[in-house]
Design an enzyme around this catalytic site. Structure first.
Site, mmCIF file in Angstrom:
data_model
loop_
_atom_site.group_PDB
_atom_site.id
_atom_site.type_symbol
_atom_site.label_atom_id
_atom_site.label_comp_id
_atom_site.label_asym_id
_atom_site.label_seq_id
_atom_site.Cartn_x
_atom_site.Cartn_y
_atom_site.Cartn_z
ATOM 1 N N ASP A 58 0.853 -1.196 0.000
ATOM 2 C CA ASP A 58 0.000 0.000 0.000
ATOM 3 C C ASP A 58 0.887 1.244 0.000
ATOM 4 O OD1 ASP A 58 -1.826 1.982 0.320
ATOM 5 O OD2 ASP A 58 -2.519 1.349 2.303
ATOM 6 N N LYS A 60 0.279 3.528 -2.423
ATOM 7 C CA LYS A 60 -0.553 4.503 -3.134
ATOM 8 C C LYS A 60 0.290 5.263 -4.167
ATOM 9 C CE LYS A 60 -3.922 4.962 0.586
ATOM 10 N NZ LYS A 60 -3.255 4.212 1.687
ATOM 11 N N GLY A 190 -7.347 -2.872 10.033
ATOM 12 C CA GLY A 190 -6.081 -2.590 10.694
ATOM 13 C C GLY A 190 -6.202 -2.578 12.204
HETATM 14 O O1 O7M Z 1 -8.578 -0.322 10.005
HETATM 15 P P1 O7M Z 1 -7.737 0.940 10.099
HETATM 16 O O2 O7M Z 1 -8.538 2.175 10.025
HETATM 17 O O3 O7M Z 1 -6.799 0.906 11.271
HETATM 18 O O4 O7M Z 1 -6.744 0.918 8.849
HETATM 19 C C1 O7M Z 1 -7.200 1.073 7.552
HETATM 20 C C2 O7M Z 1 -6.075 0.905 6.577
HETATM 21 O O5 O7M Z 1 -6.581 1.110 5.267
HETATM 22 C C3 O7M Z 1 -4.935 1.906 6.744
HETATM 23 O O6 O7M Z 1 -3.729 1.275 6.325
HETATM 24 C C4 O7M Z 1 -5.288 3.013 5.783
HETATM 25 O O7 O7M Z 1 -4.154 3.692 5.321
HETATM 26 C C5 O7M Z 1 -5.942 2.224 4.649
HETATM 27 N N1 O7M Z 1 -6.935 2.971 3.878
HETATM 28 C C6 O7M Z 1 -7.973 3.619 4.496
HETATM 29 O O8 O7M Z 1 -8.155 3.539 5.702
HETATM 30 N N2 O7M Z 1 -8.818 4.376 3.737
HETATM 31 C C7 O7M Z 1 -8.734 4.483 2.394
HETATM 32 O O9 O7M Z 1 -9.535 5.160 1.784
HETATM 33 C C8 O7M Z 1 -7.716 3.779 1.750
HETATM 34 C C9 O7M Z 1 -6.873 2.973 2.493
HETATM 35 C C10 O7M Z 1 -6.035 2.077 1.765
HETATM 36 O O10 O7M Z 1 -5.724 0.977 2.122
HETATM 37 O O11 O7M Z 1 -5.695 2.489 0.562
HETATM 38 C C11 O7M Z 1 -5.043 1.621 -0.285
#
Ligand code: O7M
Length: 211
Positions: A58, A60, A190
């Site tokens: 990830d 991005k 996460g």
């Molecule tokens: O469950 P969390 O909130 O602790 O973590 C969510 C994970 O998904 C964290 O690594 C974020 O960076 C990612 N993420 C989002 O929460 N929202 C998005 O819109 C996109 C991502 C993501 O994974 O993008 C690839």
């Protein structure tokens, strides 16, 4: 199948390996990004890959095509099986990621809409829909769409058909796994797992939603 993707956003190598090892029987893939890769080094990918689960990068990725290619070559050489790219740099930038992924037998996902409240500043007014068109044009494998807005996931599913949807925002950000799991191919979770006292038990709690 709705996979459970562990978002391993811890910043310690030993902690990451401990949690991943404990959760491995309960999950279908692991996603890591800047927090762990910057803290532990890219070598952590090779160590996690030894668990035998798909490993998603990830980062991005959001640059010009040549730089995207260089980034993705490093990603797949490190042992990842998929990469996540931003679509807003345009179709040629996404194509660079898709080509690198497919050359290594891997996958490329494009962020179509983000899960946090402020995402609507730019991921709105037809932009996610245009990003889904770019996914189709470039042959990318799927999209990232927000578990915090199931109605948007439904709308984007209608556009991308059978391509995969991975959905973050479950748990800590308020998304409901019971509502989102039937709509997507992968639930990204996460903090609700790695932040729990017993991460494996927290992961196991998602078993009813893994179809
Ligand atoms: O469950 P969390 O909130 O602790 O973590 C969510 C994970 O998904 C964290 O690594 C974020 O960076 C990612 N993420 C989002 O929460 N929202 C998005 O819109 C996109 C991502 C993501 O994974 O993008 C690839």
């Amino acid at each position: 199948m709705t996979d459970l993707v562990l978002s391993l956003d811890v910043t310690g190598r030993k902690e990451a390996l401990r949690i991943a090892g404990a959760c491995a029987p309960e999950i279908d893939a692991i996603k890591i990004g800047y927090p762990l890769a910057l803290a532990a080094g890219l070598g952590i990918a090779g160590e996690l890959a030894e668990l035998g689960l798909p490993l998603i990068a990830d980062f991005k990725v959001a640059d010009i095509p040549n730089t995207n290619t260089l980034i993705c070559e490093q990603v797949f050489a490190a042992g990842f099986s998929a990469v996540i790219a931003q679509g807003f740099p345009g179709p040629d930038s996404v194509t660079a990621c898709v080509e690198a992924a497919h050359a290594h037998g891997g996958e490329c996902y494009v962020v179509a809409e983000m899960s946090h409240p402020g995402a609507l500043t730019f991921f709105s007014a037809g932009v996610p829909e245009r990003l889904c068109e770019i996914v189709a044009e470039t042959g990318a494998d799927g999209i990232i769409a927000p578990a915090t807005r199931p109605e948007r996931v439904r709308a984007l599913r209608a556009l991308i058909g059978k391509k995969k949807i991975l959905s973050p925002g479950i748990g800590a950000q308020g998304g409901d796994p019971a509502e989102i799991a039937p709509l997507v191919d992968g639930m990204i979770v996460g903090r609700a797992i790695y932040g729990a006292a017993d991460a494996a038990a927290a992961a196991r709690a998602y078993a009813p939603y893994r179809r």
